[in-house]
Design a protein around this motif. Structure first.
Motif, PDB file in Angstrom:
ATOM      1  N   UNK A  65      11.600   6.936 -16.573  1.00 41.63           N
ATOM      2  CA  UNK A  65      10.910   7.133 -15.301  1.00 41.63           C
ATOM      3  C   UNK A  65       9.661   6.263 -15.196  1.00 41.63           C
ATOM      4  N   UNK A  66       8.892   6.197 -16.275  1.00 36.95           N
ATOM      5  CA  UNK A  66       7.676   5.385 -16.254  1.00 36.95           C
ATOM      6  C   UNK A  66       8.023   3.915 -16.092  1.00 36.95           C
ATOM      7  N   UNK A  67       9.076   3.457 -16.767  1.00 36.58           N
ATOM      8  CA  UNK A  67       9.479   2.057 -16.637  1.00 36.58           C
ATOM      9  C   UNK A  67       9.910   1.738 -15.210  1.00 36.58           C
ATOM     10  N   UNK A  68      10.613   2.666 -14.556  1.00 33.84           N
ATOM     11  CA  UNK A  68      11.031   2.438 -13.176  1.00 33.84           C
ATOM     12  C   UNK A  68       9.824   2.395 -12.238  1.00 33.84           C
ATOM     13  N   UNK A  69       8.913   3.347 -12.405  1.00 33.75           N
ATOM     14  CA  UNK A  69       7.717   3.382 -11.572  1.00 33.75           C
ATOM     15  C   UNK A  69       6.888   2.113 -11.761  1.00 33.75           C
ATOM     16  N   UNK A  70       6.667   1.763 -13.020  1.00 34.75           N
ATOM     17  CA  UNK A  70       5.866   0.588 -13.331  1.00 34.75           C
ATOM     18  C   UNK A  70       6.502  -0.683 -12.772  1.00 34.75           C
ATOM     19  N   UNK A  71       7.812  -0.813 -12.981  1.00 34.57           N
ATOM     20  CA  UNK A  71       8.505  -2.014 -12.520  1.00 34.57           C
ATOM     21  C   UNK A  71       8.474  -2.126 -11.003  1.00 34.57           C
ATOM     22  N   UNK A  72       8.640  -1.001 -10.314  1.00 37.34           N
ATOM     23  CA  UNK A  72       8.670  -1.025  -8.855  1.00 37.34           C
ATOM     24  C   UNK A  72       7.356  -1.525  -8.279  1.00 37.34           C
ATOM     25  N   UNK A  73       6.242  -0.961  -8.742  1.00 37.62           N
ATOM     26  CA  UNK A  73       4.977  -1.354  -8.114  1.00 37.62           C
ATOM     27  C   UNK A  73       4.542  -2.753  -8.525  1.00 37.62           C
ATOM     28  N   UNK A  97       2.706   9.047 -10.534  1.00 37.37           N
ATOM     29  CA  UNK A  97       2.203   8.741 -11.872  1.00 37.37           C
ATOM     30  C   UNK A  97       1.224   9.804 -12.355  1.00 37.37           C
ATOM     31  N   UNK A  98       0.385  10.304 -11.450  1.00 35.10           N
ATOM     32  CA  UNK A  98      -0.574  11.332 -11.843  1.00 35.10           C
ATOM     33  C   UNK A  98       0.126  12.598 -12.330  1.00 35.10           C
ATOM     34  N   UNK A  99       1.329  12.845 -11.831  1.00 30.32           N
ATOM     35  CA  UNK A  99       2.075  14.025 -12.276  1.00 30.32           C
ATOM     36  C   UNK A  99       2.541  13.886 -13.721  1.00 30.32           C
ATOM     37  N   UNK A 100       2.624  12.642 -14.208  1.00 33.81           N
ATOM     38  CA  UNK A 100       3.080  12.418 -15.579  1.00 33.81           C
ATOM     39  C   UNK A 100       1.913  12.227 -16.556  1.00 33.81           C
ATOM     40  N   UNK A 101       0.689  12.464 -16.109  1.00 28.52           N
ATOM     41  CA  UNK A 101      -0.463  12.225 -16.989  1.00 28.52           C
ATOM     42  C   UNK A 101      -0.455  13.145 -18.203  1.00 28.52           C
ATOM     43  N   UNK A 140       0.806  -1.216   0.000  1.00 29.61           N
ATOM     44  CA  UNK A 140       0.000   0.000   0.000  1.00 29.61           C
ATOM     45  C   UNK A 140       0.836   1.262   0.000  1.00 29.61           C
ATOM     46  N   UNK A 141       1.935   1.254   0.762  1.00 29.22           N
ATOM     47  CA  UNK A 141       2.810   2.428   0.798  1.00 29.22           C
ATOM     48  C   UNK A 141       3.461   2.676  -0.556  1.00 29.22           C
ATOM     49  N   UNK A 142       4.011   1.616  -1.152  1.00 30.95           N
ATOM     50  CA  UNK A 142       4.636   1.748  -2.471  1.00 30.95           C
ATOM     51  C   UNK A 142       3.615   2.199  -3.511  1.00 30.95           C
ATOM     52  N   UNK A 143       2.427   1.597  -3.465  1.00 31.88           N
ATOM     53  CA  UNK A 143       1.387   1.942  -4.441  1.00 31.88           C
ATOM     54  C   UNK A 143       0.957   3.399  -4.302  1.00 31.88           C
ATOM     55  N   UNK A 144       0.764   3.864  -3.075  1.00 34.41           N
ATOM     56  CA  UNK A 144       0.326   5.249  -2.864  1.00 34.41           C
ATOM     57  C   UNK A 144       1.346   6.238  -3.405  1.00 34.41           C
ATOM     58  N   UNK A 145       2.618   6.002  -3.107  1.00 33.96           N
ATOM     59  CA  UNK A 145       3.669   6.909  -3.591  1.00 33.96           C
ATOM     60  C   UNK A 145       3.707   6.931  -5.112  1.00 33.96           C
ATOM     61  N   UNK A 146       3.676   5.746  -5.728  1.00 36.65           N
ATOM     62  CA  UNK A 146       3.793   5.669  -7.181  1.00 36.65           C
ATOM     63  C   UNK A 146       2.532   6.194  -7.868  1.00 36.65           C
TER      64      UNK A 146
END
Length: 350
Positions: free
Chosen positions: A249-257, A219-223, A209-215
């Motif tokens: 950046x998107x690949x890192x965010x996506x991969x992390x969550x 992610x919304x900032x990159x919309x 939940x913590x990782x998801x909330x941060x990402x």
């Protein structure tokens, strides 16, 4: 249909609450609303569960349902990000190696963790599996993207073919891990690869939940940048977007969550494919609306799938990965036919 409808998001929120309550209530042990209320009341008062129903609610059913909803939101948002990044509606984490790479990393931890040094275990703690899964997912996704890229463009056919190859490599690695594993470890890997929420804990809910909330927030900032990328890379550059930096950046965010979720609940496919496609038909391709809507609808659908898996053979369970694959595979075939990727052209292209 619902592009300008101001009641669409409130409707999804209300529907999510109803689905969550139903998923908590129904199962091998039925939990009445009175049990939920009294269990929460006793918890706030610092008391333990008063009966078996309160114990099942607090220790088993509630963390499971919350983790399921969070995972559904993660996979759906991941699908939106990947499809926006590659500008194609039939891309999802399971098809481009992200899920299988994370699965391979988690399988290595399952089998090799006893050989890890105590220093590594104490340093990583409960994050050991998510960390290894993250690097496995990142490596697999980067390999697919790099091999499919040709002349500064990613062909969807090349992406699918390379994704199949990388998935096969990862599956071979998991097969080898299962071969050298002990019986208990091999059984854990097998069931984990089918996706399962039965072992959900509050610690997992907190980490995922913590990782998801941060990402989600990032992610919304990159919309807006993703919206610009839909016009093409050259047009995005004219609008002040750096496509290469955005992709990294998107690949890192996506991969992390995806890696964190996969490390705890196993491989769950096709959620990231179905949800974004359905929402595009309903509200369009604006990522400012698509991202939050995918969070809600993904949580709803995966929670429903998990509830169905618990009820169909109660008190036994059907792994959720079986249900999502059974529904998602036909949808994927329909999308392939829609985009003319299954048409034979004859000659050397047949």
């Amino acid at each position: 249909m619902f592009r300008q409808n101001k009641f669409f998001f409130p409707f999804l929120i209300v529907l999510l609450v109803i689905v969550l309550l139903c998923a908590i209530a129904f199962g091998a042990v039925a939990i009445l609303p009175a049990h939920m209320f009294s269990a929460l009341q006793h918890f706030l008062q610092g008391k333990g569960p008063a009966n078996i129903y309160e114990g099942v609610f607090l220790q088993l059913r509630l963390p499971r349902v919350l983790l399921c909803a969070i995972t559904g939101a993660i996979l759906s948002v991941s699908g939106v990000l990947m499809q926006g990044l590659f500008r194609n509606p039939i891309v999802e984490p399971g098809l481009v190696g992200t899920s299988s790479g994370a699965a391979l990393g988690a399988s290595i931890v399952f089998v090799m963790a006893p050989q890890f040094s105590p220093a590594i275990k104490s340093l990583a703690g409960p994050l050991l599996m998510p960390i290894v899964a993250f690097f496995g997912a990142l490596l697999a996704t980067y390999a697919v993207y790099s091999l499919a890229k040709n002349a500064k463009r990613v062909s969807i056919m090349s992406l699918l073919l390379v994704g199949i190859a990388i998935n096969a490599v990862c599956l071979s690695g998991m097969g080898f891990m299962s071969y050298i594993a002990r019986d208990a470890q091999a059984r854990s890997i097998t069931f984990w690869n089918l996706g399962n929420f039965s072992g959900s804990t509050w610690q997992q809910v907190f980490i995922v939940g913590t990782v998801a909330t941060i990402i989600f927030i990032v992610s919304l900032r990159y919309s807006k940048q993703l919206n610009a990328l839909l016009l093409g890379e050259e047009e995005a550059i004219y609008l002040g977007v750096d496509p290469d930096k955005l992709k990294r950046r998107i690949m890192l965010l996506n991969t992390a969550m995806v890696a964190v979720a996969t490390a705890f609940v196993g491989v769950i496919t096709f959620v990231g494919l179905i949800v974004p496609h359905v929402l595009r038909l309903l509200i369009g391709s604006d990522n400012k609306r698509l991202l939050p809507a995918s969070m809600l609808l993904g949580a709803i659908l995966l929670t429903l799938a998990d509830m169905f898996g618990r009820l169909i053979l109660a008190p036994a369970e059907v792994p959720i990965g079986i249900i999502t694959s059974l529904v998602g595979a036909p949808v994927f075939i329909i999308l392939l036919k829609k985009f003319n990727l299954l048409q034979q052209k004859g000659g050397y292209n047949a």
